[in-house]
Scaffold this motif. Structure first.
Motif, mmCIF file in Angstrom:
data_model
loop_
_atom_site.group_PDB
_atom_site.id
_atom_site.type_symbol
_atom_site.label_atom_id
_atom_site.label_comp_id
_atom_site.label_asym_id
_atom_site.label_seq_id
_atom_site.Cartn_x
_atom_site.Cartn_y
_atom_site.Cartn_z
ATOM 1 N N ASP A 92 0.106 -1.088 0.350
ATOM 2 C CA ASP A 92 -0.080 -0.225 0.305
ATOM 3 C C ASP A 92 0.825 1.599 0.142
ATOM 4 O O ASP A 92 0.277 2.349 -0.334
ATOM 5 C CB ASP A 92 -1.238 0.114 1.139
ATOM 6 C CG ASP A 92 -2.511 -0.603 1.213
ATOM 7 O OD1 ASP A 92 -1.569 -1.817 0.133
ATOM 8 O OD2 ASP A 92 -3.064 -1.215 1.843
ATOM 9 N N GLU A 93 1.947 1.009 0.153
ATOM 10 C CA GLU A 93 2.683 2.228 -0.180
ATOM 11 C C GLU A 93 3.585 2.867 -1.012
ATOM 12 O O GLU A 93 5.390 3.193 -1.179
ATOM 13 C CB GLU A 93 3.849 2.185 0.961
ATOM 14 C CG GLU A 93 3.513 2.351 2.916
ATOM 15 C CD GLU A 93 4.462 2.659 4.278
ATOM 16 O OE1 GLU A 93 5.628 3.184 3.847
ATOM 17 O OE2 GLU A 93 3.431 1.865 5.114
ATOM 18 N N ILE A 94 3.552 1.849 -2.406
ATOM 19 C CA ILE A 94 4.420 1.409 -3.630
ATOM 20 C C ILE A 94 3.415 2.006 -4.165
ATOM 21 O O ILE A 94 2.955 1.770 -4.682
ATOM 22 C CB ILE A 94 4.491 -0.048 -3.361
ATOM 23 C CG1 ILE A 94 5.968 -0.563 -2.746
ATOM 24 C CG2 ILE A 94 5.279 -0.141 -4.507
ATOM 25 C CD1 ILE A 94 6.855 -0.536 -2.203
ATOM 26 N N GLY A 95 4.382 3.173 -4.452
ATOM 27 C CA GLY A 95 3.735 3.574 -6.199
ATOM 28 C C GLY A 95 4.185 3.342 -7.708
ATOM 29 O O GLY A 95 3.556 3.066 -8.573
ATOM 30 N N ALA A 96 5.520 2.656 -7.156
ATOM 31 C CA ALA A 96 5.742 2.011 -9.087
ATOM 32 C C ALA A 96 6.920 1.082 -8.129
ATOM 33 O O ALA A 96 8.355 1.391 -7.685
ATOM 34 C CB ALA A 96 6.046 3.413 -9.514
ATOM 35 N N ILE A 97 7.808 -0.130 -9.264
ATOM 36 C CA ILE A 97 8.159 -0.413 -9.540
ATOM 37 C C ILE A 97 8.619 -1.280 -10.606
ATOM 38 O O ILE A 97 7.948 -1.437 -11.075
ATOM 39 C CB ILE A 97 8.763 -2.189 -9.112
ATOM 40 C CG1 ILE A 97 7.990 -2.196 -6.993
ATOM 41 C CG2 ILE A 97 10.007 -2.674 -8.442
ATOM 42 C CD1 ILE A 97 8.112 -2.693 -6.221
ATOM 43 N N ILE A 98 9.758 0.041 -11.079
ATOM 44 C CA ILE A 98 10.259 0.500 -13.006
ATOM 45 C C ILE A 98 11.881 -1.098 -13.111
ATOM 46 O O ILE A 98 12.745 -0.408 -12.554
ATOM 47 C CB ILE A 98 10.191 1.278 -13.219
ATOM 48 C CG1 ILE A 98 8.795 1.969 -12.616
ATOM 49 C CG2 ILE A 98 9.995 1.810 -14.413
ATOM 50 C CD1 ILE A 98 9.173 3.849 -12.583
ATOM 51 N N SER A 99 11.595 -1.766 -14.113
ATOM 52 C CA SER A 99 12.522 -2.577 -14.126
ATOM 53 C C SER A 99 12.812 -1.831 -15.244
ATOM 54 O O SER A 99 11.986 -1.282 -16.645
ATOM 55 C CB SER A 99 12.210 -3.726 -15.198
ATOM 56 O OG SER A 99 12.596 -4.389 -15.722
ATOM 57 N N ILE A 100 14.339 -0.475 -15.131
ATOM 58 C CA ILE A 100 14.557 -0.210 -16.387
ATOM 59 C C ILE A 100 15.996 -0.611 -17.711
ATOM 60 O O ILE A 100 17.288 -1.305 -16.304
ATOM 61 C CB ILE A 100 15.490 1.402 -15.926
ATOM 62 C CG1 ILE A 100 14.214 2.064 -15.289
ATOM 63 C CG2 ILE A 100 16.681 2.356 -16.948
ATOM 64 C CD1 ILE A 100 14.868 2.915 -14.117
ATOM 65 N N HIS A 101 15.787 -1.256 -18.699
ATOM 66 C CA HIS A 101 16.744 -2.055 -19.500
ATOM 67 C C HIS A 101 18.100 -0.734 -19.585
ATOM 68 O O HIS A 101 18.178 0.179 -19.862
ATOM 69 C CB HIS A 101 16.131 -2.466 -20.798
ATOM 70 C CG HIS A 101 15.022 -3.150 -20.341
ATOM 71 N ND1 HIS A 101 14.128 -4.384 -22.011
ATOM 72 C CD2 HIS A 101 14.318 -3.579 -19.471
ATOM 73 C CE1 HIS A 101 13.645 -5.095 -21.267
ATOM 74 N NE2 HIS A 101 13.584 -4.773 -19.673
ATOM 75 N N ALA A 102 18.505 -1.355 -21.395
ATOM 76 C CA ALA A 102 20.474 -0.573 -20.680
ATOM 77 C C ALA A 102 19.708 -0.106 -21.746
ATOM 78 O O ALA A 102 20.885 1.697 -21.733
ATOM 79 C CB ALA A 102 21.614 -1.641 -21.567
ATOM 80 N N ASP A 103 18.780 0.082 -23.156
ATOM 81 C CA ASP A 103 18.378 1.122 -23.408
ATOM 82 C C ASP A 103 18.031 1.944 -23.769
ATOM 83 O O ASP A 103 17.279 3.043 -24.105
ATOM 84 C CB ASP A 103 17.867 -0.041 -24.883
ATOM 85 C CG ASP A 103 16.469 -0.200 -24.144
ATOM 86 O OD1 ASP A 103 16.312 -0.798 -23.490
ATOM 87 O OD2 ASP A 103 16.135 -1.698 -25.948
ATOM 88 N N GLY A 104 17.375 1.867 -22.182
ATOM 89 C CA GLY A 104 16.448 3.356 -21.461
ATOM 90 C C GLY A 104 14.600 2.440 -21.454
ATOM 91 O O GLY A 104 14.303 3.419 -20.882
ATOM 92 N N THR A 105 14.752 1.606 -21.851
ATOM 93 C CA THR A 105 13.476 0.589 -22.161
ATOM 94 C C THR A 105 12.563 0.941 -20.314
ATOM 95 O O THR A 105 13.375 0.375 -19.473
ATOM 96 C CB THR A 105 13.091 0.074 -22.368
ATOM 97 O OG1 THR A 105 13.228 -0.078 -24.016
ATOM 98 C CG2 THR A 105 11.578 -0.585 -22.779
ATOM 99 N N GLU A 106 11.464 1.873 -20.165
ATOM 100 C CA GLU A 106 11.121 0.925 -18.793
ATOM 101 C C GLU A 106 9.707 0.109 -18.476
ATOM 102 O O GLU A 106 9.284 0.528 -19.789
ATOM 103 C CB GLU A 106 10.568 2.638 -18.520
ATOM 104 C CG GLU A 106 11.896 3.447 -18.231
ATOM 105 C CD GLU A 106 11.641 4.329 -17.181
ATOM 106 O OE1 GLU A 106 10.795 5.191 -16.476
ATOM 107 O OE2 GLU A 106 12.427 5.542 -17.234
ATOM 108 N N VAL A 107 9.642 -0.851 -17.923
ATOM 109 C CA VAL A 107 8.497 -1.153 -18.130
ATOM 110 C C VAL A 107 8.381 -2.172 -16.311
ATOM 111 O O VAL A 107 8.797 -2.058 -15.241
ATOM 112 C CB VAL A 107 9.176 -3.063 -17.979
ATOM 113 C CG1 VAL A 107 8.312 -4.304 -18.464
ATOM 114 C CG2 VAL A 107 10.042 -3.256 -19.753
ATOM 115 N N ASP A 108 6.972 -1.443 -16.448
ATOM 116 C CA ASP A 108 6.264 -1.234 -15.387
ATOM 117 C C ASP A 108 6.370 -2.699 -14.433
ATOM 118 O O ASP A 108 5.734 -3.553 -15.611
ATOM 119 C CB ASP A 108 4.902 -0.778 -14.797
ATOM 120 C CG ASP A 108 4.966 0.905 -14.957
ATOM 121 O OD1 ASP A 108 6.390 1.132 -15.220
ATOM 122 O OD2 ASP A 108 4.898 1.647 -15.664
#
Length: 688
Positions: free
Chosen positions: A650-666
């Protein structure tokens, strides 16, 4: 019991000294050889000592339940919060009555003497006699108060622990590995567990928690008890299998549990014996000499007063110096050398935790002993060097463990219902979680970094760097945790790269090492702690000191040793339904959101063991920039602590996987899993 036979010769040697000490103490009640207020202190302490005589040869079957409860109450009554206010075991009271100069040291002595009933129960006459002689020595000093100097009392304490280090430490080491020391094991195996009088045989504090737990387990059919035991004994077996360790070479397993759980433990003993393992059960450390802050190890029971334990967490400040540390390390090494034939056969601990007690928020009080800056450094050095000694004889790569948790009746009127719900949490479908967590790991293995953001008042904003994978087809950064050594199921974890790991970790409330932290904030730069605070106390200096002492274990900094994402939403929903989130142990809490561990990695001292996920990929992220130093200097690589800090969903806004090329995956958004293939994890939330 075998252990009492072992001490016969040693006890015969010390009996004459013991009788002389008894006679001297009997006379103190009638003497007027010291002045007020010390006269009252010594009389009361002598009276307490004399009461322990009835503990020798104590057999609970000769007493009614009412008599046993009265005796237990007498042993622990003065520690209960109301009585503690005017107890000599309370540093604040002792200082107010006995004065600032002598209050803390006499309070310490009084507290150490509280261990006498345990030594008497186990017929450990040497320790018992030594403590009586210390009391007499200090009493004799106070008979000449006018010429007394504080240094004389300090020397008496110091040289007692220095000289008798080779009495107290070897026993503590031996009882952790020698099945012949079977006081507790014999009780579990031979007692009539339907007769709850057996609980009082331990000599530990017995509350409604212990009584109601035993009563509840006695209601369950044997097949259900066997199933409860099997969940964690089979997890223990699986741990060896997964780590590629040969269990058949081992002979001894250490059972750690809460008093009241004996019926489950007895079933576990039989199951472990079918694996070729004999049980070792030992109680919490009695002497301050063998305790570490307010953690005592071994089996547990409800504390009559956790403030009492907190007040005495640093009592070694009375005698800790470099010479003493070196002496204790020397004795520790000798003690392990003496039991190396046993440590070679040690398989590791099997732990049953409890949860549900009201989270403890300590109060900072005057009169408590504190460590100087130099002593803090010595305590850190001792932890490092003692771990090095222990790991020489008990090699981490050659043993395993398992840990599971169940509620205590203190959790509330829904205890039995919560217990059954916890059983469900502990036995969730591993195959389902394996598949979902493989999907999660597949994405995380593509990440160069992972960003974790809080929401609302949670200010977390941290970027965690992943290790680059050389062969992604056959390697993985994250371990797929499926409830073997660490029950319940529900997390994927890694040892992150420290360089580039930066940001703030914030948790509104968290329960760590039996202490409640309020609004905990920790800032990291390149994976190392640089700032920290909380809101437990009004004074900021006290908050910083509290975090340093209890989370950093008196170190100046610690690294991030683990980053994980907990997936056990079933546990989280259960916790919210019964409003027990902040009463759960870290074992379950760490599965209920992303968590970060400060200290060592999850693979400390066993980095060279080759481990594989169920999909066959080898786990390669087992080191960080600190732990890799083991190849040069082990003392620089390890911190001998590992504390998980979880941010609830309930205190998490986001966890984001960030690839080497800048791609962001939620991975997560607003406390819910959004990565394709993980949606099943949100189903429990739909039932809220």
């Amino acid at each position: 019991m075998k252990d009492q036979e072992l001490w016969k010769e040693e006890n015969d040697v010390v009996k004459e000294r013991l009788e002389l000490a008894w006679n001297r103490i009997r006379g103190i009640e009638e003497e007027h050889s010291t002045v007020s207020p010390f006269q009252d202190y010594f009389r009361q302490t002598a009276e307490n000592i004399l009461k322990t005589e009835e503990q020798f040869g104590f057999d609970y079957v000769n007493h009614s339940m009412e008599e046993l409860q009265a005796l237990n109450q007498m042993m622990y009554d003065e520690l209960h919060p109301e009585r503690y206010k005017t107890s000599y075991a309370n540093p604040e009271y002792a200082e107010s009555v006995l004065g600032k100069e002598y209050g803390s040291i006499l309070c310490f002595l009084y507290t150490e003497l509280r261990g006498l009933p345990i030594y008497a129960r186990e017929l450990r006459l040497t320790e018992f006699t030594c403590l009586l002689e210390l009391f007499i020595e200090i009493y004799n000093l106070f008979e000449d108060v006018e010429n007394l100097k504080l240094q004389q009392v300090q020397h008496a304490i110091y040289y007692f622990y220095y000289d008798y280090c080779d009495v107290f430490v070897p026993y503590r080491v031996r009882e952790q590995y020698d099945p012949q020391l079977d006081f507790c094991t014999s009780l579990v195996e031979t007692a009539d567990l339907t007769d709850l009088r057996y609980l009082y045989a331990y000599g530990e504090y017995i509350s409604e928690n212990e009584l109601r737990t035993a009563e509840f387990l006695n209601q369950l059919p044997q097949e259900e008890i066997d199933a409860l035991a099997f969940t964690y004994t089979d997890g223990y077996r699986e741990g060896f299998e997964i780590a590629g360790i040969d269990l058949s070479r081992k002979k001894y397993v250490n059972l750690i549990y809460a008093i009241g759980q004996e019926r489950m433990v007895r079933a576990a003993i039989l199951q472990f014996r079918s694996m070729g393992l004999e049980p070792i059960i030992y109680r919490p450390a009695v002497s301050r000499l063998n305790q570490r802050q307010n953690r005592r190890g071994g089996i547990s029971s409800t504390s009559p007063n956790r403030q009492y334990e907190y007040d005495h967490r640093l009592d070694e400040g009375l005698y800790l110096n470099k010479a003493f540390m070196e002496r204790k390390l020397e004795v520790l090494a000798q003690s392990y050398e003496a039991v190396k034939h046993l440590t070679d056969l040690y398989a590791g601990p099997a732990v049953i935790e409890t949860f549900g007690e009201t989270p403890f928020e300590p109060v900072k009080k005057p009169g408590c002993i504190e460590l100087s800056r130099q002593q803090q450094e010595l305590s850190v050095e001792y932890a490092t060097q003692s771990s090095k000694i222990i790991n020489r004889y008990v090699r981490r790569e050659e043993y395993s463990f398992t840990i599971i948790a169940y509620p205590s009746p203190e959790i509330g009127e829904n205890f039995e219902e919560i217990f059954r719900e916890t059983v469900k949490v502990n036995t969730l479908d591993k195959k389902l979680y394996r598949s979902i967590q493989e999907t999660l790991i597949e994405e995380l293995n593509q990440a160069k970094s992972v960003r974790v953001l809080g929401k609302g008042e949670n200010q977390t904003d941290i970027l965690v760097m992943m290790h680059p994978l050389k062969n992604p087809e056959s390697e993985t950064n994250f371990e797929n945790c499926l409830a073997d050594v660490n029950i319940p199921v529900g997390e994927v974890f890694t040892s992150p790269q420290l360089t580039g790991t930066n940001g703030l970790l914030n948790v509104s409330e968290v329960f760590l090492n039996d202490l409640k932290f309020v609004d905990l904030k920790i800032r990291f730069e390149n994976g190392m702690i640089t700032e920290y605070t909380c809101q437990n106390f009004k004074d900021e200096e006290d908050n910083v000191k509290f975090v340093k002492e209890n989370l950093l274990v008196n170190r100046e900094t610690l690294p991030i040793g683990e980053f994980a994402i907990g997936t056990n939403t079933t546990a989280y929903v259960m916790a919210n339904r019964y409003q027990i989130v902040y009463k759960l142990p870290i074992l379950i809490v760490e599965k209920m959101g992303p968590h970060f561990a400060v200290g060592d990695t999850c693979y400390s001292y066993s980095e060279e063991n080759r481990l594989y996920n169920p999909d066959g990929k080898e786990i390669v992220a087992k080191d960080n920039e600190c732990s890799i130093l083991r190849k040069e200097d082990e003392t620089k690589a390890y911190f001998n602590c590992h504390t998980d800090i979880t941010i609830p969903y309930d205190e998490i806004g986001a966890i984001i996987s960030i690839h080497a090329d800048g791609t962001e995956v939620d991975i997560m958004k607003n406390g819910r899993f959004v990565l394709a293939g993980t949606e099943e994890l949100n189903r429990p939330f739909e039932k809220e």
